[in-house]
Design an enzyme around this catalytic site. Structure first.
Site, mmCIF file in Angstrom:
data_model
loop_
_atom_site.group_PDB
_atom_site.id
_atom_site.type_symbol
_atom_site.label_atom_id
_atom_site.label_comp_id
_atom_site.label_asym_id
_atom_site.label_seq_id
_atom_site.Cartn_x
_atom_site.Cartn_y
_atom_site.Cartn_z
ATOM 1 N N SER A 59 0.797 -1.236 0.000
ATOM 2 C CA SER A 59 0.000 0.000 0.000
ATOM 3 C C SER A 59 0.822 1.276 0.000
ATOM 4 O O SER A 59 0.242 2.362 -0.065
ATOM 5 C CB SER A 59 -0.968 -0.001 1.185
ATOM 6 O OG SER A 59 -2.066 -0.855 0.919
ATOM 7 N N LYS A 62 -0.078 3.631 -2.760
ATOM 8 C CA LYS A 62 -1.117 4.656 -2.709
ATOM 9 C C LYS A 62 -0.563 6.069 -2.566
ATOM 10 O O LYS A 62 -1.267 7.042 -2.838
ATOM 11 C CB LYS A 62 -2.102 4.336 -1.578
ATOM 12 C CG LYS A 62 -2.887 3.040 -1.802
ATOM 13 C CD LYS A 62 -3.862 2.780 -0.682
ATOM 14 C CE LYS A 62 -4.719 1.549 -0.971
ATOM 15 N NZ LYS A 62 -3.995 0.288 -0.685
ATOM 16 N N SER A 119 -6.357 2.890 4.010
ATOM 17 C CA SER A 119 -5.674 2.274 2.873
ATOM 18 C C SER A 119 -6.694 1.554 1.989
ATOM 19 O O SER A 119 -6.531 0.391 1.623
ATOM 20 C CB SER A 119 -4.585 1.307 3.341
ATOM 21 O OG SER A 119 -3.601 1.140 2.356
ATOM 22 N N LYS A 221 3.059 6.685 5.354
ATOM 23 C CA LYS A 221 2.169 5.601 4.944
ATOM 24 C C LYS A 221 2.697 4.240 5.372
ATOM 25 O O LYS A 221 3.899 4.001 5.408
ATOM 26 C CB LYS A 221 2.006 5.630 3.414
ATOM 27 C CG LYS A 221 0.937 4.707 2.850
ATOM 28 C CD LYS A 221 -0.453 5.210 3.153
ATOM 29 C CE LYS A 221 -1.520 4.259 2.622
ATOM 30 N NZ LYS A 221 -1.585 2.988 3.390
#
Length: 374
Positions: A59, A62, A119, A221
């Site tokens: 993720s 992203k 997420s 993140k």
């Protein structure tokens, strides 16, 4: 008969050696762990552990999805209030996801916060489809943008980070992306401090445990799929020093977080003070801002590193490939770790942000579309 049996054993051994040799040339699968600490003011690498080894981003992908969304907002093609329609395909992505039904819409601001905190795979795909018409086309734009930023070892195949053996990156490239999203979009980067927000009747809390735990943390993140292990990019500021850390392939969420904290604590004293963010990280060669914009938006064929879109059905990913709700740690965030809602930070009620000190006032609020740059 004995000779034939011995010959068969030799043949089996040779076959096993060939298999081992084939597996060994897959660097992303052979080793998961990488780590990197970078002085965000100078771009100097302060610590590294296999920074250029191929890894699965999960993720962390992203962040690039959001980078391109921010490009669209900066260009005036989207605003925080623009609506994004969730397609049937996007709604069908496996968890974690926001759970919006096909045909329904979310605002750009809700989309931003759902990617940063939850997420959300469904919303990541919806963003890509909204901007480029299809996730495949959006992934191609992601790769073009990555190359322009100097992320020379990164290849994107989807907008979410769901499992795809062809979607690879490195710790150095993820540090580059973490730096550039702050440098290029200071008006939107404060969203990465979001620790929770309300969507309907739900309160969605961030997976990022370093917010409110490690002094000065202002983003960015987490990521996890089974093949990648536990990934994390972190940005922090103390006084006029700023640092970026990347840990990829942690055994658990807790082990990954603890490694990051130890690494940044050791590296922080080596950072130089300043008022500007570096344009590049040591060992990278980004293009100019104008070239990055052109490379990102231009509808041009990619180099040989990206093959033509395959007609085969895209892999959905198993449930055990997805990010655990608590990421291997305690469920949710302790209330004491959540700061009071930032004044005028968002048009969405019930949003909380990680606390920042007075010297981080430039990242303390998002007023409408604008925040004070560094």
């Amino acid at each position: 008969m004995m000779v034939w049996t011995a010959l068969r054993r030799v043949m089996v051994s040779l076959a096993l050696l060939l298999v081992v040799g084939v597996v060994a040339v897959s660097p992303a699968a052979a080793q998961k762990f990488s780590a990197l600490a970078v002085d965000a003011r100078t771009g100097e690498i302060l610590y590294s552990n296999n920074p250029d080894g191929a890894r699965y981003p999960a993720s962390l992908t992203k962040v690039m999805t959001l980078y391109i969304l921010f490009q669209e907002m900066k260009a005036g093609r989207l605003t925080l209030n623009s609506r994004i329609t969730v397609s049937r395909y996007a709604a069908g992505r496996p968890p974690t996801k926001l759970g919006v039904k096909a045909g329904q819409t979310v605002s750009v601001e809700e989309a931003i916060k759902s990617l940063i905190t939850l997420s959300a795979n469904d919303i990541a795909v919806a963003i890509g489809e909204h901007i480029e018409g299809s996730e495949t086309a959006f992934a191609q734009r992601m790769t073009r943008t990555a190359k322009a930023l100097g992320m020379s070892r990164t290849l994107f195949r989807n907008a979410s980070g769901l499992p795809d053996p062809r979607q690879v990156t490195t710790a150095r490239d993820m540090a580059t992306l973490s730096l550039r999203v702050q440098r290029d979009f200071p008006q939107y980067y404060p969203y990465f401090r979001t620790t929770s927000f309300k969507f309907g009747k739900r309160t969605i809390r961030s997976h990022n445990r370093l917010l409110g735990r490690f002094e000065g943390t202002n983003g960015i993140k987490t990521g996890y799929v089974r093949a990648s292990g536990f990934n994390l990019t972190t940005s922090a500021r103390r006084g006029d020093k700023r640092i970026i850390g990347v840990v990829m392939g942690g055994r658990t969420g807790r082990a990954r977080d603890n490694y990051m904290i130890a690494m940044l604590n050791k590296a922080f004293p080596k950072c130089e003070g300043g008022t500007q963010l570096a344009a590049a990280i040591e060992g990278t060669k980004p293009r100019s801002s104008e070239e990055i914009q052109v490379a990102s938006i231009a509808n041009q064929p990619l180099s040989e590193t990206v093959s033509k879109p395959e007609k085969k059905k895209r892999r959905a990913g198993r449930n055990d490939d997805q990010m655990p709700e608590a990421e291997g740690d305690i469920g949710g965030l302790d209330k004491a770790e959540l700061a009071a809602q930032a004044e005028s930070a968002s048009s969405l009620p019930g949003t909380t942000f990680a606390a920042v000190s007075a010297d981080q006032a430039d990242l303390a609020r998002v007023t409408g579309e604008v925040a004070s740059p560094d």
